[in-house]
Scaffold this active site. Structure first.
Site, PDB file in Angstrom:
ATOM      1  N   GLU A  37       1.794  -0.474  -5.076  1.00  0.00           N
ATOM      2  CA  GLU A  37       0.841   0.580  -5.415  1.00  0.00           C
ATOM      3  C   GLU A  37       1.709   1.833  -5.566  1.00  0.00           C
ATOM      4  OE1 GLU A  37      -3.370   2.380  -3.787  1.00  0.00           O
ATOM      5  OE2 GLU A  37      -1.746   2.115  -2.340  1.00  0.00           O
TER       6      GLU A  37
ATOM      7  N   ASP B 139       0.836  -1.188   0.000  1.00  0.00           N
ATOM      8  CA  ASP B 139       0.000   0.000   0.000  1.00  0.00           C
ATOM      9  C   ASP B 139       0.879   1.250   0.000  1.00  0.00           C
ATOM     10  OD1 ASP B 139      -2.673   1.307   0.438  1.00  0.00           O
ATOM     11  OD2 ASP B 139      -1.687   1.948   2.288  1.00  0.00           O
TER      12      ASP B 139
END
Length: 705
Positions: A385, A349
């Site tokens: 990401e 993330d």
């Protein structure tokens, strides 16, 4: 449980955390600025302190000690002494019981109380004040674990990248309403490992289940006040422990058993991990772990005002991976999950933050270099990401070789094309061939592009074709949260409808989107439930909805849902059966002089080759892509032996007559897929050089036979 007078020995500074050894437990905690560290031991309930020991040794900034007589199941926490000088970045407060950053398990739930804060809430001096109340009754306790487990797998499950299909899923979301999961196991790792769930995944054709965060996380107080919770789990407080709410029984063997069953079925387990921030927030946040252990080391602070935090995450704080001990904690965590828990890879993330040094994003920074050279981490799947909200945060295509990246440009382009936006054909062509304009460098392969249409964040596939606007009222934020730019189209009616023409168009649009995703070069990612048309009623930010809005409603799959599920299975089977659809080399359209062949040829509806002028036409909606199976499959100059495939795409709302080219191999074209007529697949074959009427808003696949 030993008494407070039980002896404590010197122990060892490594490994960090609480480690069960013969005769007791070794405790080791990094803190560069502490003056004293105490380990507090609790009874089985975690509510009553039964002993407290000062760790006697301080080696290389690690406090450590060995307590004889302890074993697995011991509950504990730390109290860390040191200066409380927020203006210098120090927030030590021994009145606050702290979670061990290396704890392998937790017990109990956090209760949001003013006692959790290192300062006195409401005091006129705010975080410069000092709170003397004890937080221990209101925080979870750490647990010493037994790491022994008998694995049944013979070897690690490693799906080749060219065959990888990610399936993004939530432990509770998949299992909470699954009729094949016993009621008492729903919402747990044990439930996820049930045969009914695994059989669905295998029959679908995905290879790698990517679980939304399972590390111990917290529910923010503002959500609890509204009767909501942190459903997605993107607020990690323990990087080595799985969250207690996902266990049927509090035993890490349950997670290992789930992984073992997945591996037996040939499925990988990928973890979505959040190493960029913690729920301790900014200077006004609670003191739960890192802030009280060594705030100045664990977090990025403003250089000229260390009372305040650098907030590149948008959540209040940012972990300081430029510090060697913090970087070590993160890589130790990754190695633990890969080696001890047998996880097959990680999706990071806000990964740009992990690669950001004080001067900005740096491919040669500590984190990326550590992963690249580590023999364990370099052998598992690493997915970034590649963006955050900090300066220079958008880094799609800029991660180093060995990494795959979420490709949001693929998402936006495919959505916009099928929505009917002008000028999208040239961009779609790049997406279909692996986004080589972004990733074809430094020996990277098409699999580096993780292609997706939907993710946990945003509309589901069904909602993407059913809503023009977000409908997030259930989140209690006046529909102000979530993205407003969704590139969605409701096909004429906002939300639910009984209009058969609208429903048929929505079904076809879902098939178009799925076919574009699963037939493009690169690594596709499906979201759980999209295979049968799951809806969130237009909510594109269901992060706080731990209820039927987010859970997969297996028993409510209707006829259209079953048809879409069957179509998705056939799509994935087609991708698997036709290697030309998942080449490990970028398709460039260049002429191979040695083989006298092009790997990819773009065609107009009259079967002539596309020119730059065609691509520059903003009204271009219909074109073909011929993938020649004779093209060079590897670096060795030899002809390929794959079947040739023709993709025909018509984004126009009216039918288009498309002249089928002469097949480069074989004699005829067999229709393998038609999003306008799913039942027609494989039923008939067509001669090259003849026109084929392509239905408006449809995608076809032909194979040379």
């Amino acid at each position: 449980m030993p008494s407070a007078s039980s002896p404590i020995l010197e122990g060892f500074p490594h490994p960090r955390g609480a480690t069960h050894l013969d005769g007791g437990v070794n405790f080791a905690l990094f803190s560069a600025h502490a003056t004293r560290v105490e380990v507090c031991l609790y009874d089985e309930s975690g509510q009553h302190e039964v002993a407290r020991h000062t760790l006697p040794e301080f080696t290389d900034e690690v406090w450590h000690g060995f307590v004889p007589g302890l074993g697995p199941g011991t509950r504990y926490g730390y109290r860390v002494h040191g200066p409380y000088e927020p203006e210098k970045g120090h927030r030590f407060n021994p009145n606050k019981l702290l979670l061990d950053p290396y704890a392998k398990a937790h017990v109990g739930r956090l209760q949001w109380r003013d006692e959790l804060f290192g300062y006195t809430v409401g005091h006129p001096d705010a975080d410069l004040s000092f709170d003397e109340r004890d937080s221990a009754p209101f925080v979870p306790k750490c647990v010493v674990v037994d790491s022994r487990f008998r694995w049944t797998e013979r070897a690690a499950t490693r799906v080749p990248w060219d065959r990888t299909v990610f399936y993004e899923a939530h432990v509770r979301g998949v299992t909470q309403r699954h009729p094949g999961v016993p009621a008492e196991l729903r919402g747990t790792f044990a439930g996820l490992g049930q045969p009914a769930v695994i059989e669905h995944l295998r029959s679908l054709g995905v290879t790698s289940v990517e679980l939304l965060p399972v590390h111990t996380f917290l529910d923010q107080s503002f959500l609890l006040d509204k009767g909501l919770s942190n459903y997605w789990g993107y607020d990690t407080i323990g990087f080595f422990a799985a969250d207690p709410r996902y266990f049927h029984r509090p035993d890490i063997d349950e997670f290992k058993t789930m992984v073992d069953r997945f591996h037996e079925a040939g499925l990988e387990v990928i973890l979505d991990v959040v190493y960029n921030h913690t729920p301790e927030g900014n200077e006004l946040g609670p003191t739960l772990s890192f802030k009280g252990i060594d705030n100045a080391s664990y977090y990025r602070l403003l250089p000229d005002q260390p009372r305040y935090y650098i907030n590149d995450t948008g959540t209040g704080n940012t972990l300081n991976l430029s510090h060697p001990r913090v970087l070590q904690m993160v890589t130790d965590s990754l190695r633990y999950w890969a080696s001890e828990m047998h996880v097959d890879g990680f999706r990071f993330d806000l990964a740009t933050i992990l690669a950001r040094e004080p001067h900005g994003y740096d491919e040669s920074g500590g984190f990326l270099v550590s992963c690249r050279q580590d023999p364990v981490l370099s052998s598992v799947k690493l997915v970034a990401e590649p963006w955050d909200c900090g300066p220079g945060g958008y880094q799609v295509g800029n991660f180093p070789p060995g990494w795959a990246e979420w490709n949001d440009r693929f998402r936006d382009t495919v959505r916009a094309f099928w929505k009917g936006d002008e000028g999208m054909a040239a961009r779609l062509a790049q997406c279909l061939t692996g986004s080589g304009d972004t990733f074809n460098r430094r020996g990277r392969r098409p699999w580096a592009s993780v292609n997706f249409i939907t993710a946990h964040d945003g509309f589901t596939l069904a909602d993407l074709v059913s809503y023009n606007d977000k409908h997030n009222e259930a989140n209690g934020e006046n529909n102000q949260d979530g993205h407003s730019d969704n590139r969605s189209w409701n096909c004429g009616v906002e939300g639910p409808t009984d209009d058969p023409e609208v429903l048929e168009l929505r079904s076809r649009q879902q098939r178009n989107l799925l076919a574009t995703l699963l037939l493009s070069q690169g690594t596709p990612m499906l979201v759980a439930g999209d295979e049968f048309g799951r809806s969130q009623q237009g909510n594109n930010n269901a992060y706080c909805q731990d209820n039927d809005l987010s859970w997969l409603q297996w028993a409510q799959i209707d006829e259209r849902g079953r048809a879409l599920l069957d179509f998705t299975r056939r799509l994935l089977a087609l991708r698997d059966a036709q290697p030309i659809l998942r080449r490990s080399r970028f398709l460039t359209g260049a002429w191979n002089e040695a083989l006298q062949v092009k790997d990819a040829t773009w065609l107009t509806p009259d079967a002539t080759e596309m020119t730059p002028a065609h691509w520059e036409d903003p009204q271009l909606r219909c074109f073909g892509l011929l993938l020649d199976g004779r093209a060079q499959p590897t670096g060795v100059v030899r002809p390929g032996e794959d079947a040739s495939v023709l993709l025909v795409i018509n984004g126009w709302h009216e039918p288009v007559s498309f002249t089928l080219p002469v097949p480069p191999q074989g004699e005829r074209w067999q229709r393998e897929l038609d999003t306008a007529d799913p039942s027609a697949a494989g039923q008939d074959a067509f001669d090259g050089g003849h026109p084929f009427l392509v239905t408006g808003r449809s995608l076809l696949v032909f194979r040379a036979v």
